[in-house]
Design a protein around this motif. Structure first.
Motif, short mmCIF file in Angstrom:
data_model
loop_
_atom_site.label_atom_id
_atom_site.label_comp_id
_atom_site.label_asym_id
_atom_site.label_seq_id
_atom_site.Cartn_x
_atom_site.Cartn_y
_atom_site.Cartn_z
N THR A 41 50.23 33.47 40.01
CA THR A 41 50.71 32.94 40.48
C THR A 41 51.28 33.16 41.92
OG1 THR A 41 53.28 32.35 39.46
CG2 THR A 41 51.01 31.62 38.79
N GLN A 42 51.74 34.28 42.14
CA GLN A 42 52.80 34.95 44.12
C GLN A 42 51.10 35.43 44.67
OE1 GLN A 42 55.82 37.30 43.50
NE2 GLN A 42 56.55 36.80 41.77
N ALA A 43 51.24 34.93 46.03
CA ALA A 43 50.08 35.03 46.89
C ALA A 43 50.12 36.17 46.84
CB ALA A 43 50.65 34.16 48.16
N LYS A 44 51.26 37.25 47.08
CA LYS A 44 51.01 38.69 47.63
C LYS A 44 50.50 38.88 46.02
CE LYS A 44 55.87 39.51 45.92
NZ LYS A 44 56.68 40.97 45.86
N TYR A 45 50.45 38.76 44.48
CA TYR A 45 49.28 39.27 43.78
C TYR A 45 48.38 39.26 43.88
CZ TYR A 45 54.09 40.84 43.38
OH TYR A 45 55.33 41.77 41.95
N GLN A 46 47.92 37.96 44.12
CA GLN A 46 46.63 37.03 45.14
C GLN A 46 45.39 38.06 45.50
OE1 GLN A 46 46.64 33.14 45.56
NE2 GLN A 46 48.26 32.45 43.18
N ALA A 47 45.95 38.35 46.55
CA ALA A 47 46.02 39.48 47.34
C ALA A 47 45.51 40.48 47.39
CB ALA A 47 46.82 39.50 48.53
N LEU A 48 46.28 41.21 46.35
CA LEU A 48 46.21 42.63 46.18
C LEU A 48 45.12 42.52 44.86
CD1 LEU A 48 49.75 43.68 45.20
CD2 LEU A 48 48.27 45.07 46.53
N LEU A 49 44.98 41.60 43.73
CA LEU A 49 44.03 41.14 42.66
C LEU A 49 42.79 40.92 43.88
CD1 LEU A 49 42.28 40.98 40.31
CD2 LEU A 49 43.31 38.38 40.36
N MET A 50 42.66 40.50 44.82
CA MET A 50 41.24 40.09 45.65
C MET A 50 41.03 40.98 46.15
SD MET A 50 38.77 38.73 46.36
CE MET A 50 38.89 36.96 46.34
N GLN A 51 41.64 41.99 46.82
CA GLN A 51 41.60 43.65 46.99
C GLN A 51 41.06 44.58 46.37
OE1 GLN A 51 45.03 45.15 48.36
NE2 GLN A 51 45.69 44.50 50.45
N TYR A 52 41.27 44.12 45.09
CA TYR A 52 40.89 45.09 43.78
C TYR A 52 39.34 44.60 43.47
CZ TYR A 52 39.68 46.35 38.98
OH TYR A 52 39.36 47.06 38.22
N VAL A 53 38.74 43.43 43.67
CA VAL A 53 38.23 43.23 43.61
C VAL A 53 36.68 43.54 44.62
CG1 VAL A 53 36.40 40.57 43.14
CG2 VAL A 53 38.31 41.13 41.94
N GLU A 54 37.69 43.73 45.83
CA GLU A 54 36.26 44.49 47.13
C GLU A 54 36.23 45.66 46.73
OE1 GLU A 54 38.52 40.58 49.80
OE2 GLU A 54 39.50 42.80 50.06
N LYS A 55 37.34 45.86 46.25
CA LYS A 55 36.50 47.59 45.53
C LYS A 55 35.87 47.88 44.53
CE LYS A 55 41.38 49.36 46.99
NZ LYS A 55 42.11 50.03 47.06
N THR A 56 36.19 46.60 43.85
CA THR A 56 35.08 47.38 42.21
C THR A 56 33.94 46.37 42.32
OG1 THR A 56 36.63 45.80 41.29
CG2 THR A 56 37.08 48.02 40.90
N PHE A 57 33.47 45.31 42.96
CA PHE A 57 32.37 44.19 43.44
C PHE A 57 32.14 44.35 44.64
CE2 PHE A 57 29.92 40.79 43.61
CZ PHE A 57 29.40 40.27 42.74
N SER A 58 30.57 44.77 44.78
CA SER A 58 29.91 44.22 45.61
C SER A 58 28.63 44.12 45.84
CB SER A 58 29.62 45.93 46.02
OG SER A 58 28.83 47.16 46.02
N LEU A 59 27.60 43.66 46.60
CA LEU A 59 26.37 43.07 46.63
C LEU A 59 26.09 43.28 48.40
CD1 LEU A 59 26.87 39.24 46.51
CD2 LEU A 59 26.20 41.06 44.91
N ALA A 60 24.00 44.26 47.26
CA ALA A 60 23.67 44.15 49.07
C ALA A 60 22.73 44.03 49.53
CB ALA A 60 23.49 45.59 49.08
N ASP A 61 21.75 43.73 50.41
CA ASP A 61 20.41 42.98 50.53
C ASP A 61 19.55 44.40 50.68
OD1 ASP A 61 17.98 41.98 51.05
OD2 ASP A 61 18.81 40.89 53.09
N GLY A 62 19.97 44.66 50.12
CA GLY A 62 18.58 46.05 49.29
C GLY A 62 19.44 47.07 49.86
N LYS A 63 19.22 48.07 51.02
CA LYS A 63 20.17 49.01 51.28
C LYS A 63 21.30 48.70 52.72
CE LYS A 63 16.93 52.37 49.73
NZ LYS A 63 16.22 53.81 50.72
#
Length: 139
Positions: A41-63
């Motif tokens: 519920t704290q913003a600093k941990y939400q930011a860490l969660l989003m950083q984690y998601v950015e490392k473990t989820f990605s999209l591409a259009d082809g390559k």
């Protein structure tokens, strides 16, 4: 984790939302910090969660990687919703999705990704060590 990807023609954006159970998200952030769990519920941990998601989820259009911009998170009952978007000139023809969110935290973790366009929905299932998967002709 349930992720949803939609094309918003009015805004020319590819919109992504990730729905994580609050406890699972807290444990995931805690693991990054070397503790049992974190108060997301704290913003600093939400930011860490989003950083984690950015490392473990990605999209591409082809390559070509599709860079996603963070939007404000929201809470819904026992879930946290993380939102991202990408402004694109046109919808991606071949969407390549990689999703390993929480797969390094929980044994047997599986994630669903729904690619939604109009009346069509395509669901992909990701398990630990799954590589990227492709969806074509949705948008």
């Amino acid at each position: 984790v349930l992720s949803t990807i939609t094309w918003n023609a009015a805004k020319s954006t590819l919109e992504v939302s990730h729905r994580l159970h609050v406890h699972d998200a807290a444990v995931g952030v805690g693991k990054q910090m070397g503790t049992e769990e974190a108060d997301i519920t704290q913003a600093k941990y939400q930011a860490l969660l989003m950083q984690y998601v950015e490392k473990t989820f990605s999209l591409a259009d082809g390559k070509t990687a599709i860079p996603l911009t963070r939007l404000a998170p929201a809470f819904q009952q026992e879930a946290i919703l993380l939102h991202q978007e990408a402004r694109l000139a046109a919808p991606p023809a071949n969407l390549v999705i990689a999703d390993q969110i929480l797969c390094d935290v929980f044994d047997g973790q599986t994630n669903l990704v729904n690619v939604h366009s109009g009346q069509k929905t395509r669901t992909l299932i990701f398990a630990p060590k799954d590589g990227p998967k492709q969806v074509s002709g949705m948008f």
